[in-house]
Design an enzyme around this catalytic site. Structure first.
Site, PDB file in Angstrom:
ATOM      1  N   LYS A 201     -37.530  69.546  62.928  1.00 49.32           N
ATOM      2  CA  LYS A 201     -38.340  69.746  61.708  1.00 49.32           C
ATOM      3  C   LYS A 201     -39.686  69.489  62.061  1.00 49.32           C
ATOM      4  O   LYS A 201     -39.966  68.200  62.102  1.00 49.32           O
ATOM      5  CB  LYS A 201     -37.380  69.148  60.500  1.00 49.32           C
ATOM      6  CG  LYS A 201     -38.278  69.285  59.293  1.00 49.32           C
ATOM      7  CD  LYS A 201     -38.552  70.798  58.715  1.00 49.32           C
ATOM      8  CE  LYS A 201     -37.314  71.599  58.848  1.00 49.32           C
ATOM      9  NZ  LYS A 201     -37.366  72.756  58.341  1.00 49.32           N
ATOM     10  N   HIS A 329     -28.837  78.696  58.899  1.00 49.40           N
ATOM     11  CA  HIS A 329     -29.844  77.455  58.320  1.00 49.40           C
ATOM     12  C   HIS A 329     -29.102  76.646  57.456  1.00 49.40           C
ATOM     13  O   HIS A 329     -28.011  76.726  57.232  1.00 49.40           O
ATOM     14  CB  HIS A 329     -30.837  78.373  57.531  1.00 49.40           C
ATOM     15  CG  HIS A 329     -31.584  77.512  56.337  1.00 49.40           C
ATOM     16  ND1 HIS A 329     -31.022  77.477  55.269  1.00 49.40           N
ATOM     17  CD2 HIS A 329     -32.715  76.825  56.296  1.00 49.40           C
ATOM     18  CE1 HIS A 329     -31.921  76.562  54.377  1.00 49.40           C
ATOM     19  NE2 HIS A 329     -32.787  76.324  55.040  1.00 49.40           N
TER      20      HIS A 329
HETATM   21  O1  LIG Z   1     -34.811  75.450  58.581  1.00 48.84           O
HETATM   22  C1  LIG Z   1     -35.276  75.050  57.406  1.00 48.84           C
HETATM   23  O2  LIG Z   1     -36.428  75.727  57.165  1.00 48.84           O
HETATM   24  C2  LIG Z   1     -34.745  74.010  56.410  1.00 48.84           C
HETATM   25  O3  LIG Z   1     -33.609  73.442  56.938  1.00 48.84           O
HETATM   26  C3  LIG Z   1     -35.412  73.760  55.267  1.00 48.84           C
HETATM   27  C4  LIG Z   1     -35.039  72.367  54.514  1.00 48.84           C
HETATM   28  O4  LIG Z   1     -35.461  72.346  53.424  1.00 48.84           O
HETATM   29  C5  LIG Z   1     -35.563  71.376  55.444  1.00 48.84           C
HETATM   30  O5  LIG Z   1     -36.775  71.422  55.690  1.00 48.84           O
HETATM   31  C6  LIG Z   1     -35.329  69.958  54.892  1.00 48.84           C
HETATM   32  O6  LIG Z   1     -34.325  69.819  54.267  1.00 48.84           O
HETATM   33  O7  LIG Z   1     -36.388  69.413  54.791  1.00 48.84           O
HETATM   34 MG   LIG Z   2     -36.247  76.734  59.050  1.00 52.51          MG
END
Ligand SMILES: O=C([O-])C(=O)C[C@H](O)[C@@H](O)C(=O)[O-]
Ligand SMILES: [Mg+2]
Length: 431
Positions: A201, A329
């Protein structure tokens, strides 16, 4: 006890569980993540369960739709969809309301997704009931298993060691802000779960630091498939500059730049296939991607907002038709969501990549038997009736108590980040 399987009662219980201080494009996770637990009870005493979003708008929509399902058969999924759509259709937004909206990662805030999210919340619980009635696992109701276990990916985050005003003991993962700390996080996660691929991430630290993180992972885990996801927090120019630095190491490039137009601009100049959970998030957006010649090559679905397990199966057929890849996701979640995803993914012949899961970041559970166990990064598909998991009532009561006391009602990564850095404005793309 009645022999009728008609739906008699629906209970929605909001819960909160510990969530580490994980950094992302929007800000940082709050100390508590919210979910809702859905229980659908039949006149005969069966209970079908599910887990979904727990933000206030979602709880309101679930509460609004639930009474309309009383009296329905658990088999009547199409009728359930129609009743939900009639009750919780989103208000029509004016053009000026659309303008100036901030990109948000908070699942409860996508108003346009309300119907799909509520349908999904009830559909999975009804499928759980169907499975109990037919003595069959949910995967069999979806056409049978194309695989007996489902692969997941290690989902790495940059993170702080502690929350601002940490309300409980700090998590065991420690800080991760440097390439060395990121590799240590990956080693720990791979050691515990055996994942065979890694997602980072991104969109939180300066992009060159995040690229250095990926290069360190590539060195530490030679040959392992790697992905990076800046959640559209990079301009097209930054996206292209960074992907060049990462030449030869990425399996796919997830949501580097904002909007389908931004993604198309990246796709025109980059060989790595683009994946998304941000710009192809419903069937209308799927069509737009197809009309543009499919700049996005991999759709990361999520049954919680695509309209359920059957809707995601329909999406998989479309992906096959347009020669697109498909994977999943995730958001912060517990075992019911994970097991529903596992049944779904087992039923989809085309699953081209290991799925995302936040599961390693959670240390609490709401199901009997405690946390689900991975083998070599994969989860076995349950063979017992329905979803194959049951609610732990004591855990449910404890997590509901967390909800009552945590003070959070809507996910707010931006507001949480302002507790660390009052000047943080959440403007995107930031880099
Ligand atoms: O693949 C993604 O964009 C995510 O998993 C979105 C989520 O909100 C992720 O960014 C998080 O949990 O911080
Ligand atoms: Mg994503």
């Amino acid at each position: 006890m009645s022999t009728s399987h008609a739906i008699r009662h629906i209970r929605i219980t909001p819960i909160a569980f510990r969530d580490p201080p994980l950094l992302n494009a929007a800000g940082i996770h709050e100390p508590w993540a919210l979910r809702s637990i859905i229980e659908i009870e039949t006149a005969s005493g069966l209970v079908g369960i599910n887990e979904s979003y727990g933000d206030e708008p979602m709880l309101d929509a679930l509460a609004k739709a639930a009474p309309a399902l009383v009296g329905l058969s658990p088999w009547a999924l199409n009728e359930m969809e129609q009743r939900v759509a009639a009750l919780v259709a989103p208000p029509v937004q004016t053009a000026s309301e659309f303008l100036g909206q901030q990109v948000s990662l908070a699942p409860g805030t996508h108003v346009s997704k309300t119907v799909a999210k509520v349908v999904s919340a009830f559909e999975v619980a009804m499928l759980d009931l169907q499975g109990q009635m037919a003595n069959a696992p949910v995967v069999d109701l979806l056409g049978g298993a194309a695989r007996c276990s489902v692969p997941f990916s290690a989902y790495l985050f940059y993170k702080y060691a502690e929350h601002a005003g940490q309300p409980y003991a700090p998590d065991a993962w420690g800080e991760a802000l440097t390439p060395q700390q990121l590799v240590a996080q990956a080693q720990r996660m791979m050691g515990q779960y055996g994942f065979q691929s890694i997602k980072l991430k991104a969109g939180a630290l300066p992009p060159d630091e995040e690229a250095a993180g990926i290069l360190a992972l590539a060195k530490a885990f030679p040959g392992l498939p790697l992905r990076i996801d800046p959640n559209a927090n990079w301009t097209v120019e930054t996206s292209l500059r960074i992907v060049e630095k990462l030449r030869g190491v990425l399996e796919y490039y997830e949501d580097p730049a904002p909007g389908l137009d931004g993604m198309a601009a990246v796709a025109r100049a980059c060989e790595v296939p683009l994946a998304t959970n941000m710009v192809v998030t419903d069937f209308a957006e799927f069509r737009r991607n197809a009309e543009m010649g499919c700049p996005v090559k991999i759709v990361l679905s999520d049954h919680h907002y695509w309209g359920g397990l059957r809707a995601t199966q329909r999406l998989s057929t479309l992906c096959r038709t347009f020669d697109l890849g498909l994977s999943m996701h995730s958001n912060s979640h517990l075992g019911i969501s994970l097991v529903a995803m596992t049944h779904l993914c087992a039923s989809v012949p085309l699953l081209t990549y290991a799925c995302d899961t936040h599961y390693p970041w959670q240390d609490e559970e709401v199901i009997e038997g405690g946390r689900l166990q991975f083998e070599a990064g994969s989860l076995r598909v349950p063979t017992t009736p329905g979803l194959g998991v049951r609610l732990d009532r004591h855990a449910l009561a404890r997590l509901h108590d967390n909800y009552l006391h945590c003070g959070i009602r809507n996910r707010d990564d931006l507001g949480q980040m302002r507790k660390y850095d009052p000047s943080f404005d959440g403007r995107q793309p930031r880099f």
